[in-house]
Scaffold this motif. Structure first.
Motif, short mmCIF file in Angstrom:
data_model
loop_
_atom_site.label_atom_id
_atom_site.label_comp_id
_atom_site.label_asym_id
_atom_site.label_seq_id
_atom_site.Cartn_x
_atom_site.Cartn_y
_atom_site.Cartn_z
N UNK A 3 0.82 -1.21 0.00
CA UNK A 3 0.00 0.00 0.00
C UNK A 3 0.86 1.26 0.00
N UNK A 4 1.90 1.29 0.80
CA UNK A 4 2.76 2.48 0.87
C UNK A 4 3.34 2.81 -0.51
N UNK A 5 3.86 1.80 -1.21
CA UNK A 5 4.42 2.01 -2.55
C UNK A 5 3.36 2.45 -3.54
N UNK A 11 0.96 9.18 -6.26
CA UNK A 11 0.85 10.51 -5.64
C UNK A 11 -0.48 10.71 -4.91
N UNK A 12 -0.85 9.69 -4.15
CA UNK A 12 -2.09 9.74 -3.38
C UNK A 12 -1.72 9.90 -1.91
N UNK A 13 -2.29 10.90 -1.26
CA UNK A 13 -2.05 11.09 0.17
C UNK A 13 -2.85 10.07 0.96
N UNK A 14 -2.29 9.64 2.06
CA UNK A 14 -2.97 8.65 2.90
C UNK A 14 -4.34 9.16 3.37
N UNK A 15 -4.40 10.43 3.69
CA UNK A 15 -5.67 11.01 4.15
C UNK A 15 -6.73 10.93 3.04
N UNK A 16 -6.33 11.24 1.82
CA UNK A 16 -7.23 11.18 0.67
C UNK A 16 -7.70 9.74 0.44
N UNK A 20 -11.48 8.07 0.73
CA UNK A 20 -12.03 7.36 -0.44
C UNK A 20 -12.63 6.02 -0.05
N UNK A 21 -11.96 5.30 0.85
CA UNK A 21 -12.46 3.97 1.20
C UNK A 21 -13.26 3.95 2.50
N UNK A 22 -13.37 5.11 3.16
CA UNK A 22 -14.21 5.20 4.34
C UNK A 22 -13.60 4.63 5.61
N UNK A 29 -2.65 4.86 7.92
CA UNK A 29 -1.22 5.14 8.11
C UNK A 29 -0.51 3.95 8.73
N UNK A 30 -1.11 3.37 9.76
CA UNK A 30 -0.49 2.22 10.43
C UNK A 30 -0.37 1.02 9.49
N UNK A 31 -1.38 0.80 8.67
CA UNK A 31 -1.33 -0.31 7.71
C UNK A 31 -0.27 -0.03 6.65
N UNK A 32 -0.24 1.17 6.12
CA UNK A 32 0.72 1.52 5.06
C UNK A 32 2.16 1.45 5.55
N UNK A 33 2.38 1.71 6.82
CA UNK A 33 3.73 1.70 7.38
C UNK A 33 4.06 0.37 8.08
N UNK A 34 3.24 -0.64 7.85
CA UNK A 34 3.45 -1.99 8.39
C UNK A 34 3.45 -2.03 9.92
N UNK A 35 2.71 -1.12 10.53
CA UNK A 35 2.61 -1.10 11.99
C UNK A 35 1.40 -1.87 12.49
N UNK A 36 0.43 -2.10 11.61
CA UNK A 36 -0.77 -2.83 12.01
C UNK A 36 -1.32 -3.60 10.83
N UNK A 37 -1.65 -4.84 11.07
CA UNK A 37 -2.22 -5.69 10.02
C UNK A 37 -3.70 -5.36 9.85
N UNK A 38 -4.15 -5.20 8.61
CA UNK A 38 -5.58 -4.91 8.40
C UNK A 38 -6.42 -6.17 8.54
#
Length: 68
Positions: A3-5, A11-16, A20-22, A29-38
């Motif tokens: 997801x991070x890559x 060029x999509x911000x994490x907040x955006x 988008x996905x609700x 942020x935690x999922x994208x940075x591998x801090x928490x498994x979804x």
């Protein structure tokens, strides 16, 4: 692709993306940075929002950091 890559490459911000996905921005942020498994539901939403570029399998099988 993780997801991070994906977000960086497109060029999509994490907040955006979170809006988008609700889902909560901090959680994305935690999922994208591998801090928490979804969970499976979020992983499915990410796969759909990325048109299959980031897959459920990749998200659920990634190596996430452990919090102590």
């Amino acid at each position: 692709m993780n997801l991070r890559d994906y977000l960086h490459k497109n060029s999509i911000r994490k907040k955006e993306f979170a809006l988008k996905i609700g889902y909560n921005y901090a959680f994305i942020c935690r999922v994208a940075e591998f801090a928490q498994k979804p969970g499976k539901r979020l992983a499915t939403a990410i796969e759909q929002a990325t048109n299959g570029i980031v897959t459920v399998k990749e998200l659920l099988n990634a190596n996430y950091k452990r919090h102590e």
